[in-house]
Write a protein that holds these residues in place. Structure first.
Motif, PDB file in Angstrom:
ATOM      1  N   VAL A 191      23.194  37.222  -7.610  1.00 20.36           N
ATOM      2  CA  VAL A 191      23.195  35.786  -7.351  1.00 20.36           C
ATOM      3  C   VAL A 191      24.524  35.172  -7.774  1.00 20.36           C
ATOM      4  CG1 VAL A 191      22.192  35.107  -9.584  1.00 20.36           C
ATOM      5  CG2 VAL A 191      21.816  33.676  -7.586  1.00 20.36           C
ATOM      6  N   THR A 239      20.057  30.446  -1.017  1.00 21.58           N
ATOM      7  CA  THR A 239      18.817  31.210  -1.006  1.00 21.58           C
ATOM      8  C   THR A 239      17.656  30.323  -0.564  1.00 21.58           C
ATOM      9  OG1 THR A 239      19.692  32.445  -2.888  1.00 21.58           O
ATOM     10  CG2 THR A 239      17.338  32.683  -2.437  1.00 21.58           C
ATOM     11  N   LEU A 269      15.153  36.332  -4.018  1.00 17.30           N
ATOM     12  CA  LEU A 269      16.203  36.561  -5.008  1.00 17.30           C
ATOM     13  C   LEU A 269      16.254  38.020  -5.460  1.00 17.30           C
ATOM     14  CD1 LEU A 269      15.706  33.436  -7.316  1.00 17.30           C
ATOM     15  CD2 LEU A 269      17.741  33.919  -5.949  1.00 17.30           C
ATOM     16  N   THR A 327      16.068  27.231  -2.721  1.00 21.32           N
ATOM     17  CA  THR A 327      16.924  26.680  -3.767  1.00 21.32           C
ATOM     18  C   THR A 327      17.070  25.172  -3.593  1.00 21.32           C
ATOM     19  OG1 THR A 327      19.058  26.862  -4.910  1.00 21.32           O
ATOM     20  CG2 THR A 327      19.116  27.014  -2.514  1.00 21.32           C
ATOM     21  N   PHE A 337      21.161  28.455  -6.094  1.00 25.17           N
ATOM     22  CA  PHE A 337      21.170  29.913  -5.992  1.00 25.17           C
ATOM     23  C   PHE A 337      21.743  30.313  -4.630  1.00 25.17           C
ATOM     24  CE2 PHE A 337      17.716  28.941  -8.942  1.00 25.17           C
ATOM     25  CZ  PHE A 337      18.003  29.803  -9.997  1.00 25.17           C
ATOM     26  N   THR A 354      22.940  33.866  -2.406  1.00 24.05           N
ATOM     27  CA  THR A 354      22.801  35.321  -2.396  1.00 24.05           C
ATOM     28  C   THR A 354      23.452  35.904  -1.140  1.00 24.05           C
ATOM     29  OG1 THR A 354      20.544  34.805  -1.637  1.00 24.05           O
ATOM     30  CG2 THR A 354      20.780  35.692  -3.859  1.00 24.05           C
TER      31      THR A 354
END
Length: 295
Positions: free
Chosen positions: A52, A232, A47, A235, A112, A114
């Motif tokens: 995000v 991500t 992360l 997650t 999450f 990304t």
């Protein structure tokens, strides 16, 4: 009473800890927060330095879901944020850099997502991604066959790939790269997806067209675009069970003959980390980064 806790010197208000978010297994919000706290050492490096995007599901996977990129209202001033260029200008997004920020975000009940680039170099990807998405009746078993072909094809270009489950039905392949313009990475990934379809016409399709996808694996290269994001590593996903986008070994990919073998949930991750460590650590090592072939 809403509990208040302190995490590394930051005071956090945590809410509805007994609320069941995953009715199929009785998995509660408190268990979600425990999962993220216990997985933080592996998750946080994936992360860090990446703006995000949140896919929130505060009432569980059967409730309302909404996707947000902007900094949520009420975000504590100690949560790191970064400017992110967009077609309509510049916006700010959260960057989860530490355990307090992770627990604050997890309390929102979110997946999450990304990008493939870091906040100091927007639009310059340091990884390539393929999202392998099976069209019924195909499953992750067929995704594993496609992934094995892609691994060998990438290796022929001097690139090393790593696999993780999507946490949904499919598989993700990730390749560490020297920082490269996202447009060039997308173009290269599309070329490989087209080549995969040509070489494996009964297994692979590179276009999203629904009518082409039943029984085949859609090799989605589009998530390499600078504006796109991918789930991500580690997650939780908004699925009936608390499934995880979990790293897997190539042996697991090669030997997968039953989709259930790669349906990994929150309860599987601690023992896997104890056994394997983070299988995606090479993504974080600049010395492992490859370069795209010329042309």
């Amino acid at each position: 009473m809403t509990p208040i806790t302190e995490v590394e010197g930051r005071r956090l208000t945590l809410s509805n800890l007994d609320k069941v978010l995953y009715p199929a297994s009785g998995f509660t919000k408190g268990e979600v927060l425990h999962y993220y706290a216990s997985t933080a050492e592996a998750l946080l490096p994936h992360l860090a330095h990446r703006p995000v995007s949140f896919l929130r599901y505060p009432d569980g996977p059967d409730g309302q879901r909404f996707f947000t990129k902007n900094v949520p209202p009420g975000t504590p001033d100690w949560v790191h944020t970064a400017d992110v260029p967009r077609s309509a200008g510049v916006s700010r997004q959260v960057v989860v850099q530490d355990l307090p920020s992770l627990m604050w975000a997890a309390n929102l009940v979110t997946e999450f997502h990304t990008p493939q680039w870091r906040d100091e170099a927007p639009g310059r990807a340091d990884r390539l991604v393929f999202d392998l998405d099976p069209g019924e009746p195909a499953t992750v078993v067929e995704c594993c066959r496609a992934a094995t072909w892609l691994r060998e094809r990438l290796a022929a270009d001097g690139l090393t790939s790593y696999a993780k489950t999507s946490g949904s039905k499919g598989l993700h392949l990730l390749v560490p790269l020297e920082p490269t313009p996202s447009e060039r990475v997308t173009s290269y990934a599309k070329d490989l997806a087209v080549e995969a379809e040509r070489e494996l016409p009964d297994l692979v399709v590179h276009r999203m067209t629904r009518s082409l996808r039943p029984g085949k694996v859609f090799v989605d290269f589009s998530q390499n675009a600078a504006a796109k994001t991918t789930a991500t590593p580690y997650t939780l996903r908004a699925r009936p069970e608390p499934t995880v986008s979990a790293p897997v070994t190539w042996t697991e990919v090669e030997e997968c003959d039953d989709a259930a073998r790669l349906a990994l949930t929150a309860r599987d991750i601690a023992p896997r980390l104890a056994r394997h460590g983070d299988l995606l650590v090479p993504l974080l090592d600049p010395a492992r980064a490859g370069s795209l072939p010329a042309g």
